[in-house]
Write an enzyme that holds these catalytic residues in place. Structure first.
Site, PDB file in Angstrom:
ATOM      1  N   TYR A 148      34.270  39.834  43.323  1.00 41.55           N
ATOM      2  CA  TYR A 148      34.566  38.736  42.723  1.00 41.55           C
ATOM      3  C   TYR A 148      35.851  38.202  43.661  1.00 41.55           C
ATOM      4  O   TYR A 148      35.805  36.910  44.177  1.00 41.55           O
ATOM      5  CB  TYR A 148      35.532  38.856  41.401  1.00 41.55           C
ATOM      6  CG  TYR A 148      36.334  37.713  40.686  1.00 41.55           C
ATOM      7  CD1 TYR A 148      35.175  36.836  40.142  1.00 41.55           C
ATOM      8  CD2 TYR A 148      37.603  37.280  40.663  1.00 41.55           C
ATOM      9  CE1 TYR A 148      35.900  35.653  39.458  1.00 41.55           C
ATOM     10  CE2 TYR A 148      38.018  36.494  40.100  1.00 41.55           C
ATOM     11  CZ  TYR A 148      37.114  35.525  39.544  1.00 41.55           C
ATOM     12  OH  TYR A 148      37.698  34.246  38.795  1.00 41.55           O
ATOM     13  N   LYS A 152      35.524  34.731  45.449  1.00 41.01           N
ATOM     14  CA  LYS A 152      36.417  33.641  45.602  1.00 41.01           C
ATOM     15  C   LYS A 152      37.237  32.998  46.791  1.00 41.01           C
ATOM     16  O   LYS A 152      37.525  32.129  46.997  1.00 41.01           O
ATOM     17  CB  LYS A 152      37.429  34.182  44.291  1.00 41.01           C
ATOM     18  CG  LYS A 152      36.763  34.149  43.171  1.00 41.01           C
ATOM     19  CD  LYS A 152      36.143  32.496  42.530  1.00 41.01           C
ATOM     20  CE  LYS A 152      35.620  32.458  41.098  1.00 41.01           C
ATOM     21  NZ  LYS A 152      35.357  31.083  40.870  1.00 41.01           N
TER      22      LYS A 152
END
Length: 284
Positions: A148, A152
């Site tokens: 993640y 991101k």
């Protein structure tokens, strides 16, 4: 008599918007707020619903067709593109990238890229605005959130590059929510390594209103956090990365010493590396 929107939102009525992840927590709430403010909104999501076009943003052809249909429903003009679609798997960053890692990159980074690329021609015609939802985890390295975090941080670089190349004709804003209790955390909870309590919590409303304010601003802001604490964190993570790592390492060490993630198979190596093996149950 209808109360007019606040001054900082008065540009919104009559605008046309596409929202990705529109069936999710952030997306559905944002769609509702924007429509209340007079914005014409079409959603895109894997889960179709009234006003939401079914579209897998990891599929090039579905994206081309989905965005084209959304723009057509909006009468051919697009002023706002708001990105929420995302996944947050729990992974061990020291292991070979698996299907979950590929999914995080495909959805969070390349999905954002695909949808934006499909929408750019319409956005350029209207001198529109793109709002990309990143995360404070783009600059805060927590265990098992590596896929993640990498996706991101990459999406923030994508937003920066989009701004550099298209900023003369498009507004580009990156929004950095903190930890919000939404279904995106179901994967880490199921694995036994939930982030609950590791970082200060924010509310769904914090993120939604940060995005809506960015959409309504007279000039597109560059980087936006959802709360005052998030703004301070964003500054710390960006300008003092070494200090951030020291704080995180101390926090993780204390949690592991207290038996955090004790039941999670994925965490056994981390416990061993920190010298805090999980206590074994005593025989009865």
């Amino acid at each position: 008599m209808t109360t007019p929107p606040p001054r900082h939102l008065r540009r919104l009525p009559g605008l046309n918007a596409i929202v990705t992840g529109a069936s999710g927590a952030f997306g559905s709430a944002t769609v509702a707020v924007l429509r209340h403010l007079g914005v014409n909104v079409v959603g895109i999501d894997r889960k179709p619903a009234p006003g939401v076009i079914g579209c897998d943003i990891t599929d090039d052809e579905q994206v081309r067709q989905g965005v084209a249909e959304a723009v057509e429903r909006l009468g051919g003009r697009l002023d706002l593109l708001i990105h929420y679609a995302g996944v947050g798997p729990a992974v061990d960053i020291g292991r070979t990238p698996d299907v979950h890692v590929h999914q995080a990159l495909e959805v969070n980074l390349l999905g954002t890229w695909r949808v934006t690329a499909a929408a750019v021609p319409a956005l350029l015609r209207s001198r529109g605005r793109v709002i990309i939802t990143a995360s404070l985890l783009a600059g805060l390295q927590l265990p098992f959130a590596g896929a993640y975090t990498v996706s991101k941080r990459a999406v923030t670089a994508y937003a920066d590059c989009l701004r550099a190349e298209y900023g003369t004709h498009l507004g580009v804003t990156t929004v950095y929510p903190g930890y919000v209790d939404t279904p995106i955390h179901n994967s880490s909870r199921a694995t036994g390594v939930a982030l609950d309590g590791l970082v200060p919590a924010e509310t769904e409303r914090d993120t939604v209103m940060a995005v809506v304010r960015a959409a309504g601003a007279g000039r597109a802001p560059r980087d936006v956090a959802s709360t005052a604490l998030g703004t301070a964190g964003l500054h710390l993570f960006r300008h003092f990365p070494g200090t951030t790592e020291q704080i995180v390492n101390l926090r993780i060490g204390l949690l592991l010493a207290d038996g955090a993630f004790a039941d999670a198979e994925i965490a056994q190596g981390l416990h061993a590396r920190h010298g805090s093996p999980v206590p074994q149950p005593t025989a009865s």
